[in-house]
Design an enzyme around this catalytic site. Sequence first.
Site, PDB file in Angstrom:
ATOM      1  CG  HIS A 191      40.707  44.445  44.819  1.00 40.57           C
ATOM      2  ND1 HIS A 191      42.015  44.888  45.132  1.00 40.57           N
ATOM      3  CD2 HIS A 191      40.989  43.424  43.828  1.00 40.57           C
ATOM      4  CE1 HIS A 191      42.821  44.223  44.233  1.00 40.57           C
ATOM      5  NE2 HIS A 191      42.175  43.745  43.594  1.00 40.57           N
ATOM      6  CG  ASP A 206      37.813  49.817  44.010  1.00 43.64           C
ATOM      7  OD1 ASP A 206      37.748  49.988  42.877  1.00 43.64           O
ATOM      8  OD2 ASP A 206      38.346  49.035  44.762  1.00 43.64           O
ATOM      9  CD  GLN A 220      35.885  44.308  38.808  1.00 40.28           C
ATOM     10  OE1 GLN A 220      35.602  44.000  37.691  1.00 40.28           O
ATOM     11  NE2 GLN A 220      37.330  43.828  38.769  1.00 40.28           N
ATOM     12  CE  LYS A 228      40.850  45.625  37.763  1.00 34.09           C
ATOM     13  NZ  LYS A 228      41.155  44.439  37.756  1.00 34.09           N
ATOM     14  CB  CYS A 246      43.002  40.895  45.174  1.00 37.21           C
ATOM     15  SG  CYS A 246      44.555  40.583  44.336  1.00 37.21           S
TER      16      CYS A 246
END
Length: 424
Positions: A139, A216, A219, A242, A380
């Site tokens: 991302h 990261d 998600q 999220k 993104c």
Amino acid sequence: MPLASSQSSTSVTQTASGVDWGSLRQDFPILSQLIHGQPLVYLDNAASSQKPNAVIEAIDHYYRQDNANVHRGVYTLSERATQAYEAARDKVQSFLNTPEREEIIFVRGTTEAINLVAQSFARPRLKPGDEILISAMEHHSNIVPWQMVCKQTGAQLKVVPINDNAEIVLHDYRKLLNENTRLVAITHISNALGSINPVQEMIALAHQQSIPVLLDGAQAAPHLTVDVQALDCDFYALSSHKIYGPTGIGVLYGKSSWLEAMEPYQGGGDMISSVTFEKTQYNVLPYKFEAGTPHIAGVVGFGTALDYVSEIGLGNIVEREQQLLNYATQTLLPLQGLRIIGTARHKAGIISFVLESAHPHDISTILDQQGVAIRAGHHCAMPVMERFKVPATARASLAFYNNEDDIDRLAEGIKEVNRIFGGV
Ligand SMILES: Cc1ncc(COP(=O)(O)O)c(C=O)c1O
């Protein structure tokens, strides 16, 4: 919480876990509305998920009953606000299984967490010739902060390639790790492709050369069980919005040995223990990295979201979302001219696709007319689009409150797009 209740109104609801997914869907008030006269089907969960009543009510309660600044007042409201704020930190600790609660830093979201590491951890340690290693499926939030810090220090950004199935090429990863690598920053799950990366193996390989690793987790945190001790990652970044929590709040987990050695990211109130014009003594962890009045209501709401998710059980959520992913893949693949971008063996509930007949923006616009919300664009992740030689994709991303009817509605909508644009 309505686990295993028999009052469901949606079609297929019960899984082997015994969780009544149809009833859980009723916890999300936004989902029971009409869009353009049709019941809403929300399939943009990778961008942001919807909020259950429990979270909305926790924020409402906080503002109606407990609102005051934290860590400051010796009066009841401030004590309550502080207690709620710090209780949420404990919930994050158990959600991520961090060794210490002081390793949980509240930030605005994944983006701020990565920028914090880039500026406070990487920048003072980097010199010309050093390398930061990322992957080709990141991302922008896990690309641009590293480009900025490379520009500031003369370090270089290196990129691990991905194969046609959208999997990291481990052979190339091994070759790219070298004595100049100062940090590996990799997404746990790709937001544009759905790939679940072999992060455990990648961390072990990096650690063999004493290279720290940032994951990261924007998600992954909502869709996998994350155990930072089992992973042994050095940093983990995630966003509340999220994980069914409010926007504007997120977490940076960092090993305390690193966090202790890092300079603060921002200066201001709460991050100090004493200030004179000559010298400032910084506060202890985690406060050293939480300058200014934090997003207290956001933290409180996030804590409630974690309670909510934990009560359902991440294991159950993973099982349900895999079931939905399989159903969606089987339902969408036969559709005329549809190609899925991102076919990794290990995949989360994200389906990026292109259609021969229409541009992703047209697909999304027509689906919206039918009450179906999906995302269209580069997500993104412009380098991913370049890698797969597409200008954009349409993306349907799942949450446990979706069901087979939602996917059927998506498929019907895509057929309508084909009728309008392709005459089929
Ligand atoms: C993989 C990934 N990383 C980082 C981000 C940025 O998260 P936020 O905008 O919440 O900071 C996102 C958001 O979509 C994402 O999917």
